[in-house]
Design an enzyme around this catalytic site. Structure first.
Site, PDB file in Angstrom:
ATOM      1  N   LEU A  92      35.228  21.755  17.256  1.00  0.00           N
ATOM      2  CA  LEU A  92      34.748  22.404  18.439  1.00  0.00           C
ATOM      3  C   LEU A  92      35.436  23.844  18.524  1.00  0.00           C
ATOM      4  O   LEU A  92      36.680  23.877  18.114  1.00  0.00           O
ATOM      5  CB  LEU A  92      35.128  21.705  19.572  1.00  0.00           C
ATOM      6  CG  LEU A  92      34.293  20.397  19.892  1.00  0.00           C
ATOM      7  CD1 LEU A  92      35.050  19.720  20.936  1.00  0.00           C
ATOM      8  CD2 LEU A  92      32.993  20.975  20.359  1.00  0.00           C
ATOM      9  N   LYS A 125      38.422  15.508  26.151  1.00  0.00           N
ATOM     10  CA  LYS A 125      38.692  15.719  24.780  1.00  0.00           C
ATOM     11  C   LYS A 125      39.648  15.022  24.324  1.00  0.00           C
ATOM     12  O   LYS A 125      40.976  15.146  24.712  1.00  0.00           O
ATOM     13  CB  LYS A 125      38.827  17.199  24.620  1.00  0.00           C
ATOM     14  CG  LYS A 125      38.977  17.424  22.849  1.00  0.00           C
ATOM     15  CD  LYS A 125      39.217  18.747  22.723  1.00  0.00           C
ATOM     16  CE  LYS A 125      39.484  19.473  21.348  1.00  0.00           C
ATOM     17  NZ  LYS A 125      40.122  18.487  20.351  1.00  0.00           N
ATOM     18  N   CYS A 423      83.479   4.051  34.264  1.00  0.00           N
ATOM     19  CA  CYS A 423      84.539   3.519  34.646  1.00  0.00           C
ATOM     20  C   CYS A 423      85.632   3.463  33.406  1.00  0.00           C
ATOM     21  O   CYS A 423      86.698   3.017  33.492  1.00  0.00           O
ATOM     22  CB  CYS A 423      84.399   2.268  35.455  1.00  0.00           C
ATOM     23  SG  CYS A 423      83.932   0.944  34.159  1.00  0.00           S
ATOM     24  N   CYS A 442      80.250  -1.249  39.194  1.00  0.00           N
ATOM     25  CA  CYS A 442      80.752   0.184  38.498  1.00  0.00           C
ATOM     26  C   CYS A 442      80.012   1.350  39.282  1.00  0.00           C
ATOM     27  O   CYS A 442      80.763   2.222  39.480  1.00  0.00           O
ATOM     28  CB  CYS A 442      80.267   0.143  36.959  1.00  0.00           C
ATOM     29  SG  CYS A 442      80.533   1.617  36.332  1.00  0.00           S
TER      30      CYS A 442
END
Ligand code: IVH
Length: 688
Positions: A92, A125, A423, A442
């Protein structure tokens, strides 16, 4: 209108050696592409190079190389087999914007000598590989790749692996169906799991995977793909649809035979009368792109009527009666510079790739998500690698794969953390997603501090030190625990009865904050302040939020197909915390301000803000500006659509409009500079 970024726009070739080098680069890149390897150039870079070559060839018609790839189907690099096609399998021609489409319409009209009468079809497409599939007496007997358009390779070994291409039809029809085969996102993930289990490298992207899978005849495993037809032709002199059938009728006949067609995709096949309507459908399909379960790289517009197709005719590479409207690249290549690790609300260690800036689908991407350590190793990522990055719409950019051919010498594997990046403690590696050994604890201090902030629960005085003390004493293990703290506990944490009493009063007041703030304090991934406001305004109550499934969640402005299930899953996983909030008497409703009773210059108006603020609003963050919009009676939106009244956007320094500005222009939405907007809401500026 599609705006190409600086690195997508064609450049000018200045000499014949430049031209020869560009041809060579085009050939190598398309050979890699058709070979199923990660391309040496991404699509945008390839298109750019190709258009530069075309421009040079147009200016120097006498010097065009005889074997220039631009004159060949598939740029002459698709593997050519020995099976002759019944009729040529063409490619195309492309346009890249609305003006290009209009120019194509004009050239079609010139060829016909009059206006087109039979209308246009508009369909997606698909970004896969073209194949021709032959049915004889209802049985699928052969599948052939496009090759050079005249001859293709026999890939019948994939018969039986494609959804949409049944081995046996319900009636004994003979015909050849043409269409695109690809991996849907889901199939792509499964394919990569299967490959990993077999020790094979993961595919870089669905399209590469498709090309590789069609070529690989001796794999010890089979991978499911999907086929969608976009045409059908005669085989052995027999056709499926009657002579003169329109394109839409041909596909309807194919669908009746049980074969999947573009009309069956969520993007659909649309028949329209005018090119303006076709452009509208292009925009609609483009907007659907991020939510589609497979990749598309454009939208195809065709003359629907068979006689008009024949009258318009064919060039050597493509038909004159069809055109591909290419969409901006959603996958680009860039360099992986670093990987940083952050600890999420649940204690999961989340890796983020730091990338050289690259323009993707209208925004500049510098960071992208990676999944987990195992996935990083499966993708064999090295620092300094050129990687493919994918982003579409609101989807968070993600790294797909490295391009092995472009790895610099001495590149090191991405290092994995040896201690929790937050930590410094141990890491729990039991699952693929590593977690801090302390789990939610944490990330908890950051989460609680965020929740207590001024524009959230607004618990004045509850700063970092007291939060830390409350977590260490075990009094607070989630945000809901804040609401059951006693004055004694708060006194102990703050070290003073006066402070304890003040904090207790603040917390009592925080129970009646609007739902948007309560919801935001939960720390659900992807729901910052303005997103929480939109979710709360849309659903009204926490119960309604909890009941929403992913489909419903997507109805909220700014939540796409990728984000919605994550939010739904997170809300479900916070069920116990939400129950505790309810039990503590925390407000679970958003005060609704009916549109009609809102006052202010923005009453009933939806305003989207993008880019840096300037003038009186200089330095204002998105949250502040959104709050200002709401104060002035308006609604803050995240994406430009038909409901948008204003887009507030500073002119870009580069002169290249942002994707939101382009969309606004397309839709006729008024674009305001930050200065003009500030004037509009001047009465609301103080104290915003
Ligand atoms: S029509 C004679 N329709 O795009 C008509 N092609 O870049 C030729 N493609 O070679 C093709 N979706 O492999 C058509 N809906 C669609 C398509 C489509 C994907 C592929 C096809 C073609 C390539 C051109």
């Amino acid at each position: 209108m599609t705006i190409l970024s600086a690195d997508e726009a064609p450049f000018s070739l200045s000499s014949r050696p430049d031209y020869a080098a560009a041809l060579q680069q085009l050939r190598e890149a398309s050979r890699a592409y058709y070979g199923g390897e990660s391309g040496l150039l991404d699509d945008a870079a390839y298109d750019r190079l190709r258009r530069s070559v075309l421009a040079w060839e147009a200016e120097h018609p006498d010097e065009v190389a005889q074997d220039s790839p631009t004159g060949l189907v598939g740029d002459g690099a698709a593997p050519v087999g020995d099976i002759a096609h019944t009729t040529r399998l063409l490619s195309l021609d492309n346009v890249f914007d609305a003006d290009g489409l209009i120019a194509w319409g004009a050239s079609l009209q010139r060829r016909l000598g009059r206006e087109l009468a039979g209308g246009f079809t508009v369909e997606p497409k698909m970004d896969g590989a073209a194949v021709a599939a032959r049915y004889r007496d209802g049985r699928l007997v052969q599948i052939i790749t496009r090759g050079d358009g005249t001859h293709g390779e026999d890939v019948s070994h994939v018969i039986g692996t494609m959804d949409g291409l049944p081995e046996q039809l319900p009636f004994p029809a003979t015909f050849e169906v043409r269409g695109e085969v690809l991996f849907t996102q889901q199939q792509f993930e499964t394919a990569n799991e299967v490959r990993t289990a077999h020790g094979a490298p993961v595919f870089a992207n669905p399209r590469n995977g498709t090309a590789g899978t069609l070529r690989a005849k001796d794999r010890p495993y089979r991978l499911a793909m999907t086929f969608w037809a976009y045409g059908a032709v005669e085989l052995d002199g027999v056709a499926l649809a009657p002579a003169g059938a329109t394109h839409a009728e041909v596909l309807a006949a194919v669908a009746r035979a049980g074969v999947g067609t573009t009309a069956d995709t969520p993007a659909g096949l649309h028949v329209v009368a005018t090119l303006a309507e076709a452009q509208q459908k292009v925009d609609e399909i483009a907007a659907m792109r991020p939510g589609l379960p497979f990749g598309i790289d454009g939208v195809v517009i065709k003359a629907n009527d068979a006689a008009e197709q024949a009258a318009a005719g064919y060039g050597s590479r493509f038909p004159y009666w069809a055109i591909a409207f290419k969409l901006p690249a959603v996958e680009r290549q860039t360099v992986l510079r670093d990987v940083v690790w952050e600890v999420g609300r649940t204690g999961v260690l989340a890796p983020t790739a730091i990338l050289d800036p690259v323009d993707l689908d209208g925004s500049t991407v510098t960071r992208a998500t990676l999944h987990n350590p195992a996935d990083i190793r499966r993708r064999d990522l090295h620092l300094g690698d050129t990687v493919t990055v994918y982003k579409a719409g609101d989807i968070i950019p993600r790294v797909q794969a490295a391009v092995p051919g472009l790895r610099p010498d001495g590149a090191r594997e991405v290092p994995l953390p040896t201690a929790c990046p937050q930590c410094g403690g141990g890491i729990n590696k039991d699952q693929e997603r590593w977690r801090c050994a302390r789990g939610t604890a944490c990330a908890l201090p950051a989460l609680i501090e965020y929740a207590a902030g001024r524009d959230m629960l607004d618990i004045d005085g509850l700063g970092r030190t007291y939060v830390k003390a409350l977590i260490e004493s075990g009094d607070v293990a989630d945000v809901a625990d804040l609401f059951t703290l006693t004055e004694e506990q708060l006194t102990a944490a703050s070290g003073s009865a006066r402070r304890g009493a003040k904090l207790a009063a603040q917390i009592e007041a925080a129970k009646s904050r609007p739902l948007s703030r309560i919801f935001c304090s939960l720390g659900v991934l992807g729901t910052g302040r303005s997103m929480s406001r939109r979710i709360a305004a849309y659903f009204g109550t926490m119960d309604a939020i909890r009941r929403a499934d992913a489909e419903r969640m997507q109805e909220v402005d700014g939540i796409g197909g990728e984000k919605a299930p994550v939010i739904v899953e997170q809300v479900a996983s916070l069920s116990a915390v939400i129950d505790k909030l309810v039990a503590a008497g925390v407000n679970m409703r958003e005060p609704q301000q009916p549109e009609a009773t809102r006052e202010g210059p923005l009453a009933g108006k939806t305003v989207v803000v993008t880019g840096k603020m300037s003038g009186p609003l200089a330095g204002a963050g998105r949250t502040e500006v959104n709050a200002l919009i709401e104060k002035a009676g308006g609604t803050a939106g995240s994406s430009v659509n038909s409901r948008t009244t204003y887009l507030v956007c500073a002119p870009s320094a580069s002169g290249k409009p942002s994707s939101k500005a382009v969309k606004a222009t397309e839709l006729g939405v008024t674009v305001l500079t930050p200065e003009a907007f500030a004037e509009l809401v001047a009465d609301y500026l103080t104290g915003s």
